[in-house]
Design a protein around this motif. Sequence first.
Motif, PDB file in Angstrom:
ATOM      1  N   GLY A  79     -21.896 -79.675  26.903  1.00 37.34           N
ATOM      2  CA  GLY A  79     -20.588 -80.107  27.372  1.00 37.34           C
ATOM      3  C   GLY A  79     -20.313 -79.645  28.785  1.00 37.34           C
ATOM      4  N   GLY A  80     -19.087 -79.833  29.197  1.00 32.52           N
ATOM      5  CA  GLY A  80     -18.714 -79.524  30.570  1.00 32.52           C
ATOM      6  C   GLY A  80     -18.096 -78.163  30.776  1.00 32.52           C
ATOM      7  N   LEU A  81     -18.174 -77.290  29.769  1.00 32.39           N
ATOM      8  CA  LEU A  81     -17.556 -75.970  29.870  1.00 32.39           C
ATOM      9  C   LEU A  81     -18.460 -75.006  30.635  1.00 32.39           C
ATOM     10  CD1 LEU A  81     -14.898 -74.780  28.733  1.00 32.39           C
ATOM     11  CD2 LEU A  81     -16.254 -73.834  26.891  1.00 32.39           C
ATOM     12  N   ARG A  82     -17.887 -74.308  31.630  1.00 29.83           N
ATOM     13  CA  ARG A  82     -18.638 -73.319  32.408  1.00 29.83           C
ATOM     14  C   ARG A  82     -17.820 -72.032  32.454  1.00 29.83           C
ATOM     15  NH1 ARG A  82     -19.689 -72.090  38.077  1.00 29.83           N
ATOM     16  NH2 ARG A  82     -17.960 -73.443  38.627  1.00 29.83           N
ATOM     17  N   TRP A  83     -18.405 -70.930  31.947  1.00 28.05           N
ATOM     18  CA  TRP A  83     -17.740 -69.625  31.915  1.00 28.05           C
ATOM     19  C   TRP A  83     -17.920 -68.973  33.271  1.00 28.05           C
ATOM     20  CZ3 TRP A  83     -14.630 -68.900  27.970  1.00 28.05           C
ATOM     21  CH2 TRP A  83     -14.855 -69.657  26.820  1.00 28.05           C
ATOM     22  N   VAL A  84     -16.808 -68.573  33.916  1.00 26.22           N
ATOM     23  CA  VAL A  84     -16.884 -68.138  35.309  1.00 26.22           C
ATOM     24  C   VAL A  84     -16.456 -66.704  35.580  1.00 26.22           C
ATOM     25  CG1 VAL A  84     -16.708 -70.471  36.236  1.00 26.22           C
ATOM     26  CG2 VAL A  84     -14.617 -69.160  35.822  1.00 26.22           C
ATOM     27  N   ARG A  85     -15.613 -66.108  34.720  1.00 30.95           N
ATOM     28  CA  ARG A  85     -15.163 -64.749  35.015  1.00 30.95           C
ATOM     29  C   ARG A  85     -14.686 -64.069  33.745  1.00 30.95           C
ATOM     30  NH1 ARG A  85     -10.211 -62.396  36.920  1.00 30.95           N
ATOM     31  NH2 ARG A  85      -9.202 -64.433  36.968  1.00 30.95           N
ATOM     32  N   LEU A  86     -14.947 -62.775  33.675  1.00 30.70           N
ATOM     33  CA  LEU A  86     -14.574 -61.977  32.511  1.00 30.70           C
ATOM     34  C   LEU A  86     -13.680 -60.824  32.944  1.00 30.70           C
ATOM     35  CD1 LEU A  86     -15.032 -61.202  29.482  1.00 30.70           C
ATOM     36  CD2 LEU A  86     -16.925 -59.781  30.276  1.00 30.70           C
ATOM     37  N   GLU A  87     -12.628 -60.593  32.172  1.00 31.61           N
ATOM     38  CA  GLU A  87     -11.777 -59.416  32.340  1.00 31.61           C
ATOM     39  C   GLU A  87     -11.785 -58.651  31.023  1.00 31.61           C
ATOM     40  OE1 GLU A  87      -7.737 -60.058  34.239  1.00 31.61           O
ATOM     41  OE2 GLU A  87      -8.310 -62.110  33.656  1.00 31.61           O
ATOM     42  N   VAL A  88     -12.242 -57.407  31.049  1.00 34.33           N
ATOM     43  CA  VAL A  88     -12.139 -56.556  29.867  1.00 34.33           C
ATOM     44  C   VAL A  88     -10.782 -55.879  29.944  1.00 34.33           C
ATOM     45  CG1 VAL A  88     -13.067 -54.547  28.670  1.00 34.33           C
ATOM     46  CG2 VAL A  88     -14.623 -56.262  29.625  1.00 34.33           C
ATOM     47  N   LEU A  89      -9.948 -56.094  28.935  1.00 31.49           N
ATOM     48  CA  LEU A  89      -8.573 -55.622  28.943  1.00 31.49           C
ATOM     49  C   LEU A  89      -8.394 -54.294  28.222  1.00 31.49           C
ATOM     50  CD1 LEU A  89      -6.952 -59.072  28.117  1.00 31.49           C
ATOM     51  CD2 LEU A  89      -7.267 -58.026  30.381  1.00 31.49           C
ATOM     52  N   GLU A  90      -9.181 -54.061  27.170  1.00 28.03           N
ATOM     53  CA  GLU A  90      -9.026 -52.844  26.376  1.00 28.03           C
ATOM     54  C   GLU A  90     -10.237 -52.674  25.470  1.00 28.03           C
ATOM     55  OE1 GLU A  90      -5.743 -51.055  23.198  1.00 28.03           O
ATOM     56  OE2 GLU A  90      -5.767 -53.194  23.635  1.00 28.03           O
ATOM     57  N   THR A  91     -10.612 -51.423  25.247  1.00 32.93           N
ATOM     58  CA  THR A  91     -11.673 -51.125  24.283  1.00 32.93           C
ATOM     59  C   THR A  91     -11.200 -50.006  23.360  1.00 32.93           C
ATOM     60  OG1 THR A  91     -12.750 -49.473  25.683  1.00 32.93           O
ATOM     61  CG2 THR A  91     -13.512 -51.744  25.922  1.00 32.93           C
ATOM     62  N   THR A  92     -11.688 -50.031  22.138  1.00 40.82           N
ATOM     63  CA  THR A  92     -11.472 -48.921  21.207  1.00 40.82           C
ATOM     64  C   THR A  92     -12.810 -48.611  20.570  1.00 40.82           C
ATOM     65  OG1 THR A  92     -10.941 -50.351  19.320  1.00 40.82           O
ATOM     66  CG2 THR A  92      -9.095 -49.618  20.679  1.00 40.82           C
ATOM     67  N   GLY A  93     -13.128 -47.325  20.438  1.00 40.37           N
ATOM     68  CA  GLY A  93     -14.429 -46.939  19.874  1.00 40.37           C
ATOM     69  C   GLY A  93     -15.542 -47.570  20.677  1.00 40.37           C
ATOM     70  N   GLY A  94     -16.608 -47.905  19.966  1.00 43.21           N
ATOM     71  CA  GLY A  94     -17.690 -48.651  20.585  1.00 43.21           C
ATOM     72  C   GLY A  94     -18.595 -47.885  21.519  1.00 43.21           C
ATOM     73  N   SER A  95     -18.499 -46.561  21.552  1.00 46.46           N
ATOM     74  CA  SER A  95     -19.379 -45.783  22.440  1.00 46.46           C
ATOM     75  C   SER A  95     -20.703 -45.509  21.737  1.00 46.46           C
ATOM     76  CB  SER A  95     -18.715 -44.472  22.844  1.00 46.46           C
ATOM     77  OG  SER A  95     -18.770 -43.540  21.776  1.00 46.46           O
TER      78      SER A  95
END
Length: 137
Positions: A79-95
Motif C-alpha cells: 500500500g501507500g503507507l510510509r512510516w516516517v517518524r517515531l516519538e517515544v512518549l513513556e516507558t515502564t519496566g522493560g529494562s
Amino acid sequence: MSQRRAHAQLRSTTAASCPCGNAAPYRDCCGRLHRGEAAATTAETLMRSRFSAFSVGDSGYLLRTWHPTTRPQSVDLGGGLRWVRLEVLETTGGSAVHTEGTVRFRAHYLDRGTAGEMEENSRFVRHGGTWAYLGAL
C-alpha cells in the motif's frame, strides 16, 4: 511493498539516520538487529527496531519479534503507507532486569502523501530470553 521497493528504500536508509529516531546510521542502529547481529536489550529498543522494520519493509523481523501467542500469520506492508517518524512518549519496566515492559509511542506516517499519526501503548515480555512484542494495551 514489493521486494524491489523494499531493497531500494533500505539502501537509501542505510547511511541516513535510523528511522527509529536515533542519530546513528540505520546499518549501525536497528539494521544490526534486523540482520540478527544483535538483540534488543530493552523493550524500548525492540519498539524502536520494530518501527524501523515497518519503515524499511522488513516483515520477517516483525514476525520474529512478535510473541508467538499473538503473532499473525503474515504482515502486509504494501500500500501507500510510509512510516516516517517515531516519538517515544513513556516507558515502564522493560529494562535489562525486567521481564515485562510497556512503551507508549506516537508513530507518524504518510498515506499516499497525507500525513497522519497513530498512538499506542505496547506491551513487551521476555520470551525465550529475548524481548517480544505482545500487543497493544
